[in-house]
Scaffold this motif. Structure first.
Motif, mmCIF file in Angstrom:
data_model
loop_
_atom_site.group_PDB
_atom_site.id
_atom_site.type_symbol
_atom_site.label_atom_id
_atom_site.label_comp_id
_atom_site.label_asym_id
_atom_site.label_seq_id
_atom_site.Cartn_x
_atom_site.Cartn_y
_atom_site.Cartn_z
ATOM 1 N N GLU A 199 5.039 -5.461 -12.445
ATOM 2 C CA GLU A 199 3.878 -4.785 -12.433
ATOM 3 C C GLU A 199 2.733 -5.251 -11.497
ATOM 4 O OE1 GLU A 199 2.459 -1.990 -12.672
ATOM 5 O OE2 GLU A 199 3.586 -1.538 -14.604
ATOM 6 N N ALA A 200 2.636 -6.579 -11.437
ATOM 7 C CA ALA A 200 1.456 -7.539 -11.052
ATOM 8 C C ALA A 200 1.456 -7.267 -9.263
ATOM 9 C CB ALA A 200 1.214 -8.693 -11.149
ATOM 10 N N ALA A 201 2.561 -6.693 -8.869
ATOM 11 C CA ALA A 201 2.948 -6.725 -7.330
ATOM 12 C C ALA A 201 2.181 -5.389 -6.774
ATOM 13 C CB ALA A 201 4.396 -6.740 -6.816
ATOM 14 N N VAL A 202 1.787 -4.581 -7.540
ATOM 15 C CA VAL A 202 1.214 -3.194 -6.876
ATOM 16 C C VAL A 202 -0.201 -3.003 -7.633
ATOM 17 C CG1 VAL A 202 1.404 -0.984 -6.263
ATOM 18 C CG2 VAL A 202 3.453 -2.375 -6.308
ATOM 19 N N ALA A 203 -1.237 -2.780 -7.026
ATOM 20 C CA ALA A 203 -2.458 -2.484 -7.539
ATOM 21 C C ALA A 203 -2.864 -3.234 -9.177
ATOM 22 C CB ALA A 203 -2.357 -0.914 -8.139
ATOM 23 N N GLY A 204 -2.704 -4.639 -8.981
ATOM 24 C CA GLY A 204 -2.996 -5.251 -9.781
ATOM 25 C C GLY A 204 -3.043 -5.156 -11.391
ATOM 26 N N GLY A 205 -4.102 -4.626 -12.036
ATOM 27 C CA GLY A 205 -4.056 -4.559 -13.316
ATOM 28 C C GLY A 205 -3.752 -3.415 -13.739
ATOM 29 N N ILE A 206 -3.473 -2.369 -12.862
ATOM 30 C CA ILE A 206 -3.153 -0.806 -13.097
ATOM 31 C C ILE A 206 -1.742 -0.597 -13.400
ATOM 32 C CG2 ILE A 206 -3.074 1.550 -11.881
ATOM 33 C CD1 ILE A 206 -5.286 0.599 -10.117
ATOM 34 N N PRO A 207 -1.276 -0.075 -14.310
ATOM 35 C CA PRO A 207 0.155 -0.168 -14.821
ATOM 36 C C PRO A 207 1.008 1.128 -14.059
ATOM 37 C CG PRO A 207 -1.320 0.658 -16.678
ATOM 38 C CD PRO A 207 -2.285 0.309 -15.636
ATOM 39 N N ILE A 208 0.836 0.979 -12.648
ATOM 40 C CA ILE A 208 1.560 2.137 -12.147
ATOM 41 C C ILE A 208 3.379 1.894 -11.879
ATOM 42 C CG2 ILE A 208 1.164 1.010 -9.814
ATOM 43 C CD1 ILE A 208 1.317 4.548 -10.587
ATOM 44 N N VAL A 209 3.538 0.693 -12.014
ATOM 45 C CA VAL A 209 4.788 0.582 -11.829
ATOM 46 C C VAL A 209 5.538 1.167 -13.160
ATOM 47 C CG1 VAL A 209 6.865 -1.119 -12.027
ATOM 48 C CG2 VAL A 209 4.815 -1.681 -10.421
ATOM 49 N N LYS A 210 4.937 0.701 -14.345
ATOM 50 C CA LYS A 210 5.574 1.304 -15.688
ATOM 51 C C LYS A 210 5.419 2.810 -15.708
ATOM 52 C CE LYS A 210 5.169 -0.936 -19.400
ATOM 53 N NZ LYS A 210 6.424 -0.988 -20.328
ATOM 54 N N THR A 211 4.219 3.117 -15.198
ATOM 55 C CA THR A 211 4.261 4.515 -15.313
ATOM 56 C C THR A 211 5.055 5.590 -14.551
ATOM 57 O OG1 THR A 211 1.611 4.467 -15.614
ATOM 58 C CG2 THR A 211 2.378 6.622 -14.616
ATOM 59 N N LEU A 212 5.545 5.056 -13.231
ATOM 60 C CA LEU A 212 6.392 5.582 -12.394
ATOM 61 C C LEU A 212 7.797 5.524 -12.961
ATOM 62 C CD1 LEU A 212 4.970 4.816 -8.943
ATOM 63 C CD2 LEU A 212 5.390 7.027 -9.808
ATOM 64 N N ARG A 213 8.062 4.295 -13.602
ATOM 65 C CA ARG A 213 9.465 4.132 -13.964
ATOM 66 C C ARG A 213 9.847 4.603 -15.243
ATOM 67 N NH1 ARG A 213 11.314 -2.165 -13.057
ATOM 68 N NH2 ARG A 213 9.497 -2.479 -14.596
ATOM 69 N N GLU A 214 9.100 4.574 -16.111
ATOM 70 C CA GLU A 214 9.187 4.994 -17.418
ATOM 71 C C GLU A 214 8.396 6.440 -17.920
ATOM 72 O OE1 GLU A 214 8.292 1.604 -19.844
ATOM 73 O OE2 GLU A 214 9.197 0.219 -18.717
ATOM 74 N N THR A 226 -11.952 -1.863 -6.419
ATOM 75 C CA THR A 226 -11.442 -1.453 -7.353
ATOM 76 C C THR A 226 -10.402 -0.581 -6.493
ATOM 77 O OG1 THR A 226 -13.223 -1.180 -8.790
ATOM 78 C CG2 THR A 226 -11.448 0.550 -8.983
ATOM 79 N N ASN A 227 -9.229 -0.591 -7.204
ATOM 80 C CA ASN A 227 -8.109 0.099 -6.597
ATOM 81 C C ASN A 227 -7.861 1.399 -7.514
ATOM 82 O OD1 ASN A 227 -7.585 -2.364 -5.318
ATOM 83 N ND2 ASN A 227 -5.327 -2.056 -5.530
ATOM 84 N N ALA A 228 -6.983 2.369 -6.781
ATOM 85 C CA ALA A 228 -6.839 3.643 -7.663
ATOM 86 C C ALA A 228 -5.357 4.136 -6.866
ATOM 87 C CB ALA A 228 -7.745 4.863 -7.332
ATOM 88 N N VAL A 229 -4.516 4.686 -7.931
ATOM 89 C CA VAL A 229 -3.352 5.407 -7.437
ATOM 90 C C VAL A 229 -3.258 6.777 -8.157
ATOM 91 C CG1 VAL A 229 -0.763 5.185 -7.453
ATOM 92 C CG2 VAL A 229 -2.173 3.067 -7.852
ATOM 93 N N ALA A 230 -2.844 7.705 -7.271
ATOM 94 C CA ALA A 230 -2.682 9.131 -7.573
ATOM 95 C C ALA A 230 -1.195 9.301 -7.410
ATOM 96 C CB ALA A 230 -3.625 10.186 -6.644
#
Lengths: 428, 428
Positions: free
Chosen positions: A130-145, A282-286
């Motif tokens: 999770e920490a490898a992409v966009a730091g504190g944003i839970p994007i890995v979990k969001t996409l995967r789960e 700040t980062n952001a992922v859409a």
């Protein structure tokens, strides 16, 4: 209460923050997982350095690979960085003996993600990042789960805080790229050698990982088209502002008819888009799924934010959560068809410095027409007394190939006096 | 491949969307979980209605409680709604026999969350409810899992799309509340009886759940201070705009010195905050942790978005993910100390309709001073020929109690001619 013995390789800013967070949240994590998360072994270079951590009772390894291979640990946390050894050897050693791994190492995953996922699958150990992409944003979990029910069409984001900081300051304070880069370096947001950040490579590593998660493809960083922000001028940002856009360094992966298009480049996005309003580091992922479109905004780097993501992964390890590294078994990850950048379709901003002679605008307009490029607007301005004028073209949707050919023709016509500036436009 | 037999109670818009999503994503979900997710039984009222679903081979129950209690299922999905029976009885029946439950029912969780969590814990069956709060936004998973390393200080959000749609249209198109409510009803965003949405109760239910997840407290919807948007006028929204704010109906839960403050009310937020820029029916949730501050933006309602959250939960059930309903064992959920709204501290916007006579402004200013309220600004405007003037006060941080006393004193002075309007301000 059963213990989860954590082996921590790397005791820099992030490693120390993870150590402290596990101590601070010990009781909470015990209540939530039924286990005591404790760092029992560490590997770092300089043993004498005072990190302000109580390392009493913690076993010290000089060699992270030895820690991963021989340490009495239940999970291995890799926070060293680097896309080769010792990080790779250490992660592989842990996975090969069935020890789950938590890593923040985007470069390693972008380069060796498929191989490491294979090792994880072979030994049924989880590989969490999770920490490898966009730091504190839970994007890995969001996409995967969370989005498992969605077919993803597009994932994009501001994935590098250094670049976003520079672009924000340039636009808000009317400063040059070089002044803002200097400020970023002074504040510790940019390295002494900023190439990796500002030329887009860091964004590309993160995008490669997101693409795999979103589209079920093998990580393929080499097929990403990459342009950085070095060539952007204040004039471009001001012109974008006048036109209703902001300029962001975006990583974009999108499903097209010819395959998965992956690209990193400065992008003009409409001001009202949530991602346009993300400022500073700040980062952001859409993510655009067929059922849900989400935008996640948060800190992309820094010790605390990265530690938060690492501890979130440790929480999952402690409660025995299972899942494939990139969402799917490695055998089911497809080799992505690369959509060639030449075939990218969209609107373009083109700024030309033109020599000051009659017929120049007509020449430019004709070359555009020759390539079937429709113009939304054409603006010409010549500062008083200047030898050259500035021409800004905004095109309707066209192809990268057409734009490149048109510009080559205009260059051959001898009517422009400096390298042209091209910025791709994304809009609704 | 082992099957996950899904029992689906409720075949309205969301239920049908879940059914279709499981069919559409069948192969993907099999690859990701190693199991076949299949609806094997449903419960709904009207068997004859054509829902466009292929229900051949699916066992039909008239009674959802019978489905939960006796159905040959591995997971029970509750999409009926309502905070009493049959929804509650059905969920309880499934949990009591150890069958995990996925529900989108915020009212039920806000009212009976603790009891149901106890049942889930007793039988070690999971109770999943991502869809109950903010629809397609994965805020439950984020709070419960991703942010496990954080101590949360504050959680807030735009949790009701109907209200945000109305406020957005009022502000952007200079329309009255009633015109926009009518539009929302015409478009199906608001019910014929809109009370539940526009008076803030729906937001309060969702906030109660978020509070429990964020602070480890027992769900306590009764301690939420609730104000809706019915009394807002276009004049208020325009004044907010002039002052650099937007007005949003926010649910806010914040840790204070006296306990957890939970409140739902129209709020002026600075325009540059990500949450201020969320328009239309879109929802957003902001979480402030000690390590990470996140804002998540996405669709809060609708069949597809809600189904996405339900299927995300089914994905977790299929892969055997475990966790406590509200993050902690029920025995560890604390009874939240309620922070009294009287003690709320912040800035205030106060609009008064004052009678047109000398000394009115002085009277108002003196009453404020009597309560130690410092004014950031005071604006008085009398439309030509009007009997009353409008006075708008912006206060520095003060307490709810002081504001209420000051207004009562001003009312007693006989200088105002209509009910005062009070909007709380949140800022950096």
């Amino acid at each position: 209460m059963s213990e989860l013995k954590v082996g921590l390789a790397g005791l820099g800013t992030v490693g120390a923050a993870v150590f402290r967070m596990l101590e601070r949240r010990k009781a909470e994590l015990e209540a939530r997982t039924g286990r005591t998360l404790r760092v029992t072994a560490v590997a770092a270079r300089d043993r004498s350095r005072d990190r302000g951590l109580d390392l009493g009772g913690v076993i010290w390894f000089e060699d992270p690979v030895a820690l991963a291979r021989d340490g009495d640990i239940d999970v291995f946390v890799e926070l060293m960085g680097g896309d080769g050894d010792p990080a790779k050897a250490a992660v592989a050693a842990a996975l090969d003996r069935g020890i789950p791994v938590v890593t923040a190492n985007k470069a390693l995953l972008a380069k060796c993600g498929v191989e490491l996922a294979q090792r994880a699958e072979a030994s049924r150990a989880g590989l969490h990042f999770e920490a490898a992409v966009a730091g504190g944003i839970p994007i890995v979990k969001t996409l995967r789960e969370s989005l498992a029910g969605n077919t993803i069409e597009r994932v994009s984001g501001i994935l590098n805080g250094t670049c976003n900081y520079i672009l924000t300051r340039m636009a808000e304070e009317k400063l040059s790229f070089h002044v803002c880069l200097g400020e970023a370096q002074r504040l510790g947001y940019a390295e002494a050698d900023p190439t990796f950040d500002i030329d887009g490579f860091d964004t590309a590593h993160k995008l490669a990982i997101l693409t795999s998660l979103a589209f079920g493809t093998q990580v393929d960083a080499d097929s990403i088209y990459v342009e950085g922000i070095r060539q952007l001028t204040l004039a471009d940002l001001e012109a974008a502002d006048d036109l209703g856009y902001r300029v962001k360094l975006l990583g974009v992966a999108v499903r097209t008819e010819t395959g998965i298009e992956q690209r990193v480049h400065p992008t003009m996005v409409p001001k009202h888009w949530p991602i346009a309003q993300v400022s500073g580091v700040t980062n952001a992922v859409a993510v655009d799924g067929d059922a849900v479109a989400l935008t996640l905004v948060g800190p992309g780097a820094g010790g605390a934010a990265t530690a938060s993501a690492v501890v979130g992964d440790l929480f999952d390890v402690a409660r025995g959560a299972r899942g494939y590294t990139f969402g799917l078994p490695v055998a089911e990850l497809t080799k992505a068809e690369r959509a060639a950048m030449q075939r990218h379709e969209g609107g373009y901003y083109i700024r030309l410095a033109v020599v000051n002679k009659p017929g120049t605008a007509a020449t430019i307009a004709r070359r555009m027409a020759d390539e079937q490029i429709s113009l939304e607007s054409i603006m010409q301005r010549r500062p008083d007394g200047a030898e050259t004028a500035r021409v800004i073209l905004i095109t309707y949707a066209t192809t990268e190939e057409a734009v490149r050919r048109a510009i080559a023709a205009i260059e051959a016509d001898g009517v422009i006096s400096a390298l042209p500036q091209v910025i791709r436009i994304e809009k609704d």
